[in-house]
Design a protein around this motif. Structure first.
Motif: not given
Length: 293
Positions: A258-278
């Motif tokens: 909620y402070a603008g930094c989303m930490y994911v467990r795998t590099p692949e989850q970066i793309e999933r956040v992009r698809q859903i939207g932060p």
């Protein structure tokens, strides 16, 4: 917070990195824009190490019988820095000088924050700025039951409530409550007293937290525990967000999200956040807004 303690923290960090007690931070990241807000989405090496460590630790990090703060690791702890809290370098840090401010005696993470919790945060915020935050319970991203808040220094690529400042009233009165027009989930911002005096800031933090809890109907139940929530403080504001779940499609959401930094467990989850939207990820981890924007 004295310059001496800050110097000791820096020396402790360098020594712990050299000994291997503190893990270096390596990140793969992408910057995403969502409705005019800018988010860092990061895979951080220390979080992968944290997940691996949870397998080797008896019971795992959420086991009620496992407590890394009683006692905290000596190589990561500033001795005698506070009468009430241990100031500990976070072994699984997301940035340099990521601190855990843990009670010296056990209390539940979901017990309401108290004046002593805000006094220790105010010491750091008054002296160094940065961001203080609290993951109140498992659904809010807490991995330990032992009461603790956290602090990260101010830096261009660290989480910050400056993310929201453009659409919050610059001349808001201390103690006033506001909602951000882009955040379509339950939350509130409370304006803090403009002061660098630790005692006055601590009182302002406590009053703001109590006001936010009242505004959001966060009240203790019979077991004295509050519903799960995140609390963030910095840049003259406090943000409180009630939480419904920790995971959104396997993506862990905590206060820093909620402070603008989303930490994911795998590099692949970066793309999933992009698809859903932060913002959609943040909304799904919270509650639908009952206020018209």
């Amino acid at each position: 917070m004295s310059k001496e303690i800050l110097q000791r923290l820096d020396q402790l960090s360098q020594a712990a990195l050299a000994s291997g007690d503190l893990l270096p931070v390596q990140a793969q990241e992408e910057r995403l824009q969502d409705q005019g807000l800018s988010f860092f989405v990061r895979w951080v090496s220390t979080l992968a190490a944290k997940d691996a460590a949870s397998v080797s630790i008896p019971g795992g990090p959420r086991d009620p019988n496992f407590n890394p703060f009683l006692p905290p690791a000596p190589a990561l702890t500033v001795d005698d820095a506070s009468a009430t809290h241990n100031i500990v370098l976070n072994k699984f840090a997301v940035c340099d000088l990521h601190l855990v401010l843990a009670d010296k005696v056990f209390s539940e993470q979901l017990h309401p924050l108290r004046d002593i919790d805000f006094r220790i945060l105010a010491d750091f915020l008054a002296a160094q700025g940065g961001l203080g935050f609290y993951n109140g319970g498992g659904p809010a991203g807490a991995s330990q039951r032992h009461k603790h808040t956290q602090w990260i220094p101010q830096a261009a690529d660290n989480g910050s409530l400056a993310l929201y400042q453009d659409q919050l009233p610059a001349q808001a009165q201390a103690g006033s409550v506001h909602r951000h027009p882009v955040l379509d989930f339950e939350h509130c911002f409370v304006r803090l007293l403009d002061t660098q005096e630790p005692a006055a800031l601590s009182e302002s933090l406590l009053n703001a937290y109590r006001l936010a809890c009242k505004e959001l109907s966060l009240v203790p139940g019979q077991d004295t525990l509050l519903p799960p929530h995140n609390m963030l403080v910095g840049q003259g504001w406090m943000l409180v967000v009630p939480r419904s779940v920790e995971l959104v499609e396997g993506i862990s959401v905590n206060a820093l999200s909620y402070a603008g930094c989303m930490y994911v467990r795998t590099p692949e989850q970066i793309e999933r956040v992009r698809q859903i939207g932060p913002l959609a990820v943040l909304a799904q981890a919270a509650y639908a807004s009952s206020h018209k924007q």
